[in-house]
Design an enzyme around this catalytic site. Structure first.
Site, PDB file in Angstrom:
ATOM      1  N   GLY A  56       0.818  -1.223   0.000  1.00 13.64           N
ATOM      2  CA  GLY A  56       0.000   0.000   0.000  1.00 13.64           C
ATOM      3  C   GLY A  56       0.841   1.258   0.000  1.00 13.64           C
ATOM      4  O   GLY A  56       0.553   2.236  -0.698  1.00 13.64           O
ATOM      5  N   CYS A  57       1.903   1.252   0.773  1.00 15.71           N
ATOM      6  CA  CYS A  57       2.769   2.433   0.898  1.00 15.71           C
ATOM      7  C   CYS A  57       3.508   2.701  -0.407  1.00 15.71           C
ATOM      8  O   CYS A  57       3.696   3.851  -0.804  1.00 15.71           O
ATOM      9  CB  CYS A  57       3.755   2.248   2.046  1.00 15.71           C
ATOM     10  SG  CYS A  57       2.907   2.048   3.629  1.00 15.71           S
TER      11      CYS A  57
END
Length: 155
Positions: A45-46
């Protein structure tokens, strides 16, 4: 340190950054600042979020907006993450968690029934005078960068 509150001065910060630098909110006066907090370098996600900001950077640059990614990762980890994905903006290291606390992003999370403290994926939009103008908490990555860009363009 004051808590982040919309319409009020954003909490001041000075943090070490990738490449052995330092960044302070007071040095960014006159520019819009997109301060985004994320849990960890090089996780799915990051990475997706960072690459989204990377790809939209020309649009943010047109409106004189600076992007700063913040996590508790070390500067060395930031350097690796930045190099791996060719990230053209600053990554700041908040190892002691003071900035996360000031912005209310250090929260209790739970995964598989286990409770732990971690960074809430959140983004803050600070105007040229250092006033907090936008905040997004519990961010879902899809469509987020576009939403932040629209808000920054409207400032």
């Amino acid at each position: 340190m004051t808590m982040a509150e919309l319409g009020k001065k954003a909490p001041a910060f000075t943090m070490p950054t990738d490449g052995g630098g330092k960044i302070s909110l007071k040095d960014l006066k006159g520019q819009k600042v997109v301060l985004y907090f994320y849990p960890k370098d090089d996780t799915p996600g990051c990475t997706k979020e960072a690459c989204g900001f990377r790809d939209a950077l020309p649009d943010f640059s047109k409106i004189d907006a600076v992007i700063i990614g913040v996590s508790k990762d070390t500067v060395a980890k930031h350097d690796k993450f930045k190099a791996k994905y060719d990230l053209p903006f600053t990554l700041a290291s908040d190892e002691d968690g003071k900035v996360c606390e000031a912005y209310g992003t250090w929260i209790e999370k739970s995964m598989y029934g286990r409770k732990y403290m971690g960074i809430d994926r959140a983004t803050f939009l600070i105007d040229e005078k250092g006033v907090l103008r936008g905040e997004w908490r519990k961010v879902k990555v899809k469509g987020h960068v576009e939403e932040v860009l629209e808000a920054a363009q409207a400032l």
